[in-house]
Design a protein around this motif. Structure first.
Motif, PDB file in Angstrom:
ATOM      1  N   GLY A 183       7.642   4.704  11.819  1.00 19.72           N
ATOM      2  CA  GLY A 183       8.606   5.806  11.668  1.00 19.72           C
ATOM      3  C   GLY A 183       8.182   6.857  10.679  1.00 19.72           C
ATOM      4  O   GLY A 183       8.714   7.973  10.687  1.00 19.72           O
ATOM      5  N   GLU A 184       7.225   6.543   9.793  1.00 13.84           N
ATOM      6  CA  GLU A 184       6.684   7.532   8.855  1.00 13.84           C
ATOM      7  C   GLU A 184       5.248   7.147   8.553  1.00 13.84           C
ATOM      8  O   GLU A 184       4.968   5.992   8.223  1.00 13.84           O
ATOM      9  N   TYR A 185       4.345   8.090   8.659  1.00 13.03           N
ATOM     10  CA  TYR A 185       2.967   7.884   8.211  1.00 13.03           C
ATOM     11  C   TYR A 185       2.373   9.250   7.915  1.00 13.03           C
ATOM     12  O   TYR A 185       2.831  10.265   8.438  1.00 13.03           O
ATOM     13  N   LYS A 222       0.814  -1.206   0.000  1.00 12.51           N
ATOM     14  CA  LYS A 222       0.000   0.000   0.000  1.00 12.51           C
ATOM     15  C   LYS A 222       0.849   1.256   0.000  1.00 12.51           C
ATOM     16  O   LYS A 222       0.345   2.352  -0.163  1.00 12.51           O
ATOM     17  N   ARG A 223       2.119   1.103   0.237  1.00  7.70           N
ATOM     18  CA  ARG A 223       2.969   2.245   0.450  1.00  7.70           C
ATOM     19  C   ARG A 223       2.984   3.132  -0.795  1.00  7.70           C
ATOM     20  O   ARG A 223       2.907   2.673  -1.919  1.00  7.70           O
ATOM     21  N   ILE A 224       3.105   4.424  -0.566  1.00 13.93           N
ATOM     22  CA  ILE A 224       3.060   5.356  -1.680  1.00 13.93           C
ATOM     23  C   ILE A 224       4.423   6.000  -1.843  1.00 13.93           C
ATOM     24  O   ILE A 224       4.911   6.670  -0.946  1.00 13.93           O
ATOM     25  N   GLY A 254      19.875   2.193   8.718  1.00 14.03           N
ATOM     26  CA  GLY A 254      19.431   2.482   7.358  1.00 14.03           C
ATOM     27  C   GLY A 254      18.094   3.182   7.300  1.00 14.03           C
ATOM     28  O   GLY A 254      17.606   3.744   8.298  1.00 14.03           O
ATOM     29  N   ASN A 255      17.487   3.136   6.144  1.00 18.07           N
ATOM     30  CA  ASN A 255      16.141   3.689   5.913  1.00 18.07           C
ATOM     31  C   ASN A 255      15.485   2.940   4.763  1.00 18.07           C
ATOM     32  O   ASN A 255      16.082   2.784   3.692  1.00 18.07           O
ATOM     33  N   GLU A 256      14.300   2.476   4.988  1.00 12.87           N
ATOM     34  CA  GLU A 256      13.491   1.825   3.943  1.00 12.87           C
ATOM     35  C   GLU A 256      14.328   0.889   3.067  1.00 12.87           C
ATOM     36  O   GLU A 256      14.304   0.967   1.840  1.00 12.87           O
ATOM     37  N   ASP A 257      15.069  -0.005   3.723  1.00 11.21           N
ATOM     38  CA  ASP A 257      15.965  -0.878   2.956  1.00 11.21           C
ATOM     39  C   ASP A 257      15.233  -1.943   2.169  1.00 11.21           C
ATOM     40  O   ASP A 257      15.854  -2.671   1.393  1.00 11.21           O
ATOM     41  N   ASP A 310       8.111   0.684  10.295  1.00  9.30           N
ATOM     42  CA  ASP A 310       6.990   0.430   9.390  1.00  9.30           C
ATOM     43  C   ASP A 310       6.488   1.772   8.835  1.00  9.30           C
ATOM     44  O   ASP A 310       6.175   2.660   9.626  1.00  9.30           O
ATOM     45  N   HIS A 311       6.409   1.931   7.511  1.00 10.36           N
ATOM     46  CA  HIS A 311       5.991   3.231   6.945  1.00 10.36           C
ATOM     47  C   HIS A 311       4.669   3.118   6.204  1.00 10.36           C
ATOM     48  O   HIS A 311       4.463   2.165   5.439  1.00 10.36           O
ATOM     49  N   PHE A 312       3.810   4.090   6.373  1.00 14.45           N
ATOM     50  CA  PHE A 312       2.497   4.097   5.713  1.00 14.45           C
ATOM     51  C   PHE A 312       2.190   5.486   5.163  1.00 14.45           C
ATOM     52  O   PHE A 312       2.147   6.449   5.931  1.00 14.45           O
ATOM     53  N   GLY A 323      17.197  11.057   8.817  1.00 17.79           N
ATOM     54  CA  GLY A 323      16.345  10.720   7.674  1.00 17.79           C
ATOM     55  C   GLY A 323      15.961   9.276   7.773  1.00 17.79           C
ATOM     56  O   GLY A 323      16.408   8.581   8.684  1.00 17.79           O
ATOM     57  N   GLY A 324      15.100   8.914   6.857  1.00 16.36           N
ATOM     58  CA  GLY A 324      14.637   9.465   5.605  1.00 16.36           C
ATOM     59  C   GLY A 324      15.693   9.302   4.492  1.00 16.36           C
ATOM     60  O   GLY A 324      16.810   8.810   4.676  1.00 16.36           O
ATOM     61  N   ASN A 325      15.204   9.639   3.330  1.00 17.14           N
ATOM     62  CA  ASN A 325      16.059   9.563   2.147  1.00 17.14           C
ATOM     63  C   ASN A 325      17.320  10.414   2.302  1.00 17.14           C
ATOM     64  O   ASN A 325      18.348  10.140   1.677  1.00 17.14           O
ATOM     65  N   PRO A 375      19.251  14.435  -1.574  1.00 15.42           N
ATOM     66  CA  PRO A 375      18.419  13.778  -2.592  1.00 15.42           C
ATOM     67  C   PRO A 375      17.183  14.583  -2.948  1.00 15.42           C
ATOM     68  O   PRO A 375      16.468  14.228  -3.873  1.00 15.42           O
ATOM     69  N   TRP A 376      16.916  15.640  -2.218  1.00 21.80           N
ATOM     70  CA  TRP A 376      15.706  16.423  -2.498  1.00 21.80           C
ATOM     71  C   TRP A 376      16.010  17.612  -3.394  1.00 21.80           C
ATOM     72  O   TRP A 376      15.347  18.652  -3.321  1.00 21.80           O
ATOM     73  N   ASN A 377      17.076  17.468  -4.167  1.00 17.92           N
ATOM     74  CA  ASN A 377      17.386  18.420  -5.241  1.00 17.92           C
ATOM     75  C   ASN A 377      17.858  19.796  -4.805  1.00 17.92           C
ATOM     76  O   ASN A 377      17.662  20.768  -5.512  1.00 17.92           O
TER      77      ASN A 377
HETATM   78  O1  AHR Z   1       8.903  11.404   4.111  1.00 16.73           O
HETATM   79  C1  AHR Z   1       9.396  11.515   2.824  1.00 16.73           C
HETATM   80  C2  AHR Z   1      10.179  10.279   2.390  1.00 16.73           C
HETATM   81  O2  AHR Z   1       9.338   9.170   2.371  1.00 16.73           O
HETATM   82  C3  AHR Z   1      11.299   9.844   3.295  1.00 16.73           C
HETATM   83  O3  AHR Z   1      12.469  10.521   3.051  1.00 16.73           O
HETATM   84  C4  AHR Z   1      11.457   8.401   2.965  1.00 16.73           C
HETATM   85  O4  AHR Z   1      11.949   7.646   4.035  1.00 16.73           O
HETATM   86  C5  AHR Z   1      10.087   7.987   2.524  1.00 16.73           C
HETATM   87  O5  AHR Z   1      10.127   7.332   1.303  1.00 16.73           O
END
Ligand code: AHR
Length: 646
Positions: free
Chosen positions: A455-457, A8-10, A379-382, A426-428, A259-261, A290-292
């Protein structure tokens, strides 16, 4: 597999398509209240305790969160390393005789890290016709009346005693200086110069810029130009006051950083290299994010730790784990060793005594007392790593960290089988509908597996900040988290901050919006603040009957005070009658306190120009014995606080 959110992750790009195709909560016509939903609470039957770290913050450099945001440096591109530095950020202040030019000089700079500079050559100038450089700031220079701003720069001249170099904050419209100081003379060796710029009785405005000018011919090299306002708790190189106050209002138990990315970077050589973010600013080379946009790294590792200290938050430190976002990874084994060592050094920098190599560095950087790390996240979202190397990478970090720091708790960012992590992140990112549909997500979760860090929703509705429908989705989701806070031990919304100026945002929705002078909380900001402010220490047994599918609730009790906190979400336009029936208590001292967040439509929202359109409203509601009857309006989130006696 517990990571159902993978389906479901976006992702940032996918999110846009999904948002377009997922209906928001729809507006119905003001119907009569639905029949009563009955919430029965067995107050004396605690199911489990509430995690004391349940509500915290997640942060990274995105949406100009630090540079141009929380880190209140006013000079954009202060070391001239971002792309387009000489087209948008730094410009020549030219005089009638065309007597000035600027160029990048890669042969001279004040340090190994900053081994280049901008070379300003003035061939013709006078007091009446000065010439030099202009910096346009992050969408201007946000100036307020009667404030002392600290300006500094590193400079050298082609001949000793060139000067004065005039430093002016200039109003864009009038062209007049609103704060001025002179650096009397610039020497021929690199040196830092500092002056104070006092504004007088001006109107608060962002429409200002910085000018650095000479009134006689000469050549001067400059870098690390800075203009800093007063900061939260007066910290040198500290954080923006109004944003820190907003964060404090969320009662956060922890901060997940960096972070995060932003931790991973697009490429391995663009990862967050913590060793390049410590010590004096002149020793920080800065890096592309990474956010330009380029990060000044003014908010570096020590500043993250001090940010936690200032808001009394526990540290959740994420260490780079050998995966960067463009599918670059480091194979576990020999190749990974330097990265593991880097993480060990990082932990030592934060937690070590003065007798350790990196602890001593921290002392040198001005913080003698060691910090504690509640968790280290590897790490992050490995799970994005298509090489499937995370299991091996995690194990290598795990074994090395646990060998040196046996009590250090570790978070994995994807399921692993080689070792059992303490916690899984877990990210949503879902729609409100998806969240309401899945409020029982954690009810039947494996109690023997790792604990969960959400960690992220965020409910993906609204821009730049979430709207009221998003707040209802977030609230519904959090009721499930709170009810299951024996499994979900931490949660943090993402992203936290957004600069609402044109071009400031890379991801939406966000929680807190701002420009240079003011900031506001989205409706979700208030939801999260209420969840954290009004929570007990245990979850009693409870049931709900008669409720429609868009009603969600959770209940906690503070066992010391006897306070019972009931959180309820009504996600449709129809009012909802409610009966609350407490057992295991002898009485409730009435009336009950009621805090309500309500809007007429899910698309209602707060903005920078209407920051308080939707805010919590306090009132009371009567109680009868150990019961309470009450009608919730359509589209509302309520916290009912009951003072009970056993
Ligand atoms: O919250 C924005 C981004 O979403 C984060 O950097 C990343 O961990 C996730 O993909």
């Amino acid at each position: 597999m517990q990571f159902t959110q993978i389906l479901k992750r976006i992702s940032p790009l996918l999110g846009l398509c999904l948002l377009a195709s997922t209906p928001a909560l729809t507006i119905a016509q003001a119907p009569a209240a639905k029949p009563a939903a009955v919430i029965s609470v067995q107050v004396d039957k605690a199911l489990h305790s509430v995690s004391p770290m349940l509500y915290g913050l997640m942060t990274e450099e995105i949406n100009f969160s630090y540079d141009g945001g929380l880190y209140p440096e006013m000079v954009k591109n202060r070391v001239m390393r971002d792309r387009n530095w000489n087209q948008q950020d730094w410009l020549v202040v030219q005089n009638a005789s065309g007597g000035a030019r600027m160029e990048k000089d890669k042969t001279t700079g004040p340090s190994e890290a900053l081994n280049d500079s901008i070379k300003l050559t003035v061939t013709s100038a006078s007091l009446a016709e000065p010439a030099g450089l202009r910096n346009m700031g992050y969408w201007g220079y946000p100036l307020r009346p009667n404030i002392a701003y600290t300006a500094s720069l590193y400079a050298r001249a082609d001949s000793a005693g060139l000067g004065p170099l005039s430093v002016n904050l200039v109003n864009n419209k009038s062209g007049k200086s609103v704060a001025h100081a002179d650096i009397a003379s610039i020497g021929s060796d690199w040196k830092q110069y500092t002056v104070t710029l006092h504004t007088g009785n001006i109107l608060p405005s962002e429409e200002n810029h910085l000018e650095l000018t000479l009134s006689k011919p000469g050549t001067v090299w400059m870098t690390l130009v800075s203009v800093f306002p007063p900061t939260y708790k007066g910290r040198v190189n500290g954080n923006r006051i109004d944003l820190m106050e907003k964060l404090a209002g969320m009662h956060p138990a922890f901060l997940r950083f960096p972070g995060g990315n932003y931790l991973e970077g697009d490429h391995i050589n663009e990862r967050y290299e913590w060793k390049k973010t410590i010590g004096p600013m002149v020793d920080r080379p800065t890096h592309p994010s990474p956010w330009n946009y380029h990060s000044s790294d003014g908010l570096g590792l020590l500043e993250f730790l001090e940010w936690c200290e200032d808001l009394n938050m526990q540290n959740v430190l994420a260490v780079y784990a050998g995966y960067s976002m463009k599918q670059e990874h480091v194979e576990p084994g020999k190749d990974l060793e330097p990265y593991v060592q880097d993480a060990l050094d990082e932990i030592e920098y934060a937690t070590g005594g003065p007798d350790t190599k990196w602890g001593a560095e921290r002392v040198k950087d001005g913080h003698p007392a060691p910090f504690k790390l509640a968790y280290v996240e590897v790490g992050n979202e490995d799970w994005f790593d298509q090489s499937k190397s995370y299991d091996g990478r995690f194990k290598q970090f795990h074994d090395a960290i646990k060998a040196k720091y046996p009590d250090q708790k570790l978070i994995a960012t994807a399921p692993v089988t080689s070792v059992k992590p303490d916690v899984l992140d877990d990210h949503f990112y879902l729609s409100a509908e998806n969240y309401f549909d899945d409020i029982h997500h954690y009810d039947k979760f494996d109690r023997n597996g790792p604990k969960i860090f959400m960690g992220e929703y965020a409910t993906m509705e609204g821009s730049p900040t979430g709207d009221f429908g998003a707040a209802l989705g977030d609230a519904a989701w959090l009721t499930g988290v709170e009810r299951n806070s024996d499994v979900v031990v931490m949660s943090s919304y993402a992203p936290l901050l957004v600069n609402v100026h044109n071009g400031g945002m890379q991801w939406h929705p966000d929680l807190i919006g701002y420009d240079g002078l003011s900031s506001y909380g989205s409706p979700s900001y208030y939801v999260l603040s209420l969840f954290a402010a009004k929570v007990g220490d245990s979850v009693p047994e409870s049931t709900i009957t008669g409720a429609g599918p868009r009603v969600a609730y959770s209940v906690t009790e503070d066992e010391k005070t006897g306070k019972v906190y009931l959180k309820i979400v009504n996600g449709v336009a129809t009012p909802q009658e409610l009966e609350v029936d407490l057992s295991g208590v002898s009485a409730i001292s009435g009336p009950a306190k009621l805090t309500r967040l309500h809007a007429l439509s899910p698309t209602d929202t707060n903005t920078i120009t209407e920051p308080k359109h939707i805010v919590p409203v306090d009132s009371t509601t009567p109680v009868a014995g150990t019961k309470l009857k009450h009608t919730m309006p359509g589209y509302s989130f309520e916290v009912i606080e009951l003072d009970t006696k056993k």
